[in-house]
Scaffold this motif. Structure first.
Motif, short mmCIF file in Angstrom:
data_model
loop_
_atom_site.label_atom_id
_atom_site.label_comp_id
_atom_site.label_asym_id
_atom_site.label_seq_id
_atom_site.Cartn_x
_atom_site.Cartn_y
_atom_site.Cartn_z
N GLN A 158 0.82 -1.21 0.00
CA GLN A 158 0.00 0.00 0.00
C GLN A 158 0.86 1.26 0.00
OE1 GLN A 158 -2.77 -1.94 -1.06
NE2 GLN A 158 -3.53 0.07 -0.53
N ARG A 159 2.02 1.22 0.63
CA ARG A 159 2.93 2.38 0.59
C ARG A 159 3.39 2.62 -0.84
NH1 ARG A 159 8.49 1.09 2.34
NH2 ARG A 159 8.49 0.38 0.19
N ASP A 160 3.81 1.56 -1.52
CA ASP A 160 4.27 1.71 -2.89
C ASP A 160 3.14 2.18 -3.80
OD1 ASP A 160 6.75 0.89 -1.98
OD2 ASP A 160 6.61 -1.13 -2.84
N LEU A 220 0.95 9.48 -5.51
CA LEU A 220 1.48 10.81 -5.22
C LEU A 220 2.33 11.33 -6.38
CD1 LEU A 220 2.42 10.31 -1.47
CD2 LEU A 220 0.53 11.67 -2.38
N ARG A 221 3.10 10.44 -6.99
CA ARG A 221 3.92 10.84 -8.15
C ARG A 221 3.03 11.20 -9.35
NH1 ARG A 221 6.44 6.16 -6.97
NH2 ARG A 221 8.14 6.37 -5.50
N ALA A 260 10.07 13.87 -5.69
CA ALA A 260 11.21 12.93 -5.60
C ALA A 260 10.74 11.60 -5.02
CB ALA A 260 12.30 13.54 -4.73
N ASP A 261 11.38 10.53 -5.46
CA ASP A 261 11.00 9.19 -5.01
C ASP A 261 11.03 9.07 -3.49
OD1 ASP A 261 10.59 8.39 -7.61
OD2 ASP A 261 12.50 7.35 -7.79
N GLU A 262 12.09 9.59 -2.87
CA GLU A 262 12.21 9.48 -1.42
C GLU A 262 11.08 10.22 -0.72
OE1 GLU A 262 15.20 11.56 1.47
OE2 GLU A 262 16.15 9.71 0.71
N TRP A 315 6.05 10.39 2.32
CA TRP A 315 4.68 10.84 2.46
C TRP A 315 3.72 9.66 2.47
CZ3 TRP A 315 3.93 15.72 -1.13
CH2 TRP A 315 4.67 16.79 -0.59
N ALA A 316 3.98 8.68 1.63
CA ALA A 316 3.13 7.49 1.58
C ALA A 316 3.16 6.75 2.92
CB ALA A 316 3.55 6.57 0.45
N GLU A 317 4.33 6.66 3.54
CA GLU A 317 4.43 6.02 4.87
C GLU A 317 3.56 6.77 5.88
OE1 GLU A 317 5.82 3.33 6.18
OE2 GLU A 317 7.12 2.64 4.56
#
Length: 188
Positions: free
Chosen positions: A125-127, A133-134, A141-143, A148-150
Motif C-alpha cells: 500500500q505504501r508503494d 502521489l507521483r 522525488a521518489d524518497e 509521504w506514503a508512509e
C-alpha cells in the motif's frame, strides 16, 4: 466442490474464526468442524495453522490492492484519485471487517512469517500510494513520495482504528479528514 472452491470456503471460514477468536485461541479443529472437513485435510491444503493464517492475509492483501486499484482506475482528476483511493481503503475495512480484524490484530503473533506478510501488505500500500502521489505531483522525488506514503498509510491505519469506536464517522468523513490534512502539502 473443486479444490479452488474448497480453498475459498476454508479461507472464508478461517478468516471469520481467526477474527472472532484470535489466532492463538483458534484451533484447526475449530476451523475443520465449521468447514465440514477433517483436520488432516486442512493440513493438506495449508500445511499448518500459520500457513492457513498466511493464506488469509495474502488473500486480504490482494483484495485491498484490487479495491484501491479499481478506485484509481476510475478517478477523473488528481484530487479524485487521492480521495477515491483513500475512500476505498476505509470502505475495505468496513466491507471486509473480518479481514481488517486480521490485519490489525495479528501483529502480536510471535511469528516471523506472519509479521513479514503483514509488513508486505503495508509496503504494497505504501508503494501504491507513493505511485499515486507521483501521478499527482510529477516532480515529487521518489524518497519524498515514499516518506509521504508512509505517513499516509500510518495515519490511515490509526484513523481506521479510531473509527471502530466512532461508528458515526463514515468512510467518507474519514476520507475528508485525511484529504483535508494532506491536500495542502500536495498543492490542492
Amino acid at each position: 466442490m473443486s479444490r479452488a472452491e474448497r480453498e475459498v470456503q476454508i479461507l472464508e471460514v478461517a478468516e471469520r474464526v481467526f477474527a472472532d477468536n484470535g489466532y492463538q485461541a483458534t484451533s484447526m479443529d475449530d476451523i475443520a468442524a465449521q468447514v465440514g472437513l477433517s483436520k488432516p485435510m486442512l493440513y493438506e491444503y495449508f500445511g499448518s495453522k500459520e500457513g492457513l493464517l498466511l493464506a488469509c492475509l495474502r488473500r486480504s492483501k490482494a483484495e485491498l490492492l484490487t479495491a484501491t486499484s479499481q478506485a484509481a482506475a476510475n478517478a477523473t482528476s488528481p484530487e479524485a484519485l487521492l480521495y477515491d483511493c483513500q475512500l476505498a481503503f476505509f470502505r475495505f475495512g468496513d466491507e471486509h471487517a473480518q479481514a481488517w480484524a486480521l490485519l490489525r490484530n495479528e501483529f502480536s503473533i510471535p511469528s516471523t512469517s506472519v509479521n513479514k506478510e503483514l509488513e508486505a501488505i503495508r509496503v504494497q500500500q505504501r508503494d501504491f500510494t507513493a505511485n499515486l502521489l507521483r501521478m499527482v505531483q510529477e516532480d515529487l522525488a521518489d524518497e519524498q513520495a515514499e516518506a509521504w506514503a508512509e505517513v499516509i498509510i500510518g495515519a490511515s491505519e490509526r484513523l481506521a482504528l479510531w473509527r471502530e469506536n466512532r461508528p458515526e464517522v463514515t468512510a467518507e468523513k474519514a476520507t475528508e479528514y485525511m484529504i483535508t490534512l494532506f491536500a495542502p502539502g500536495l498543492g490542492f
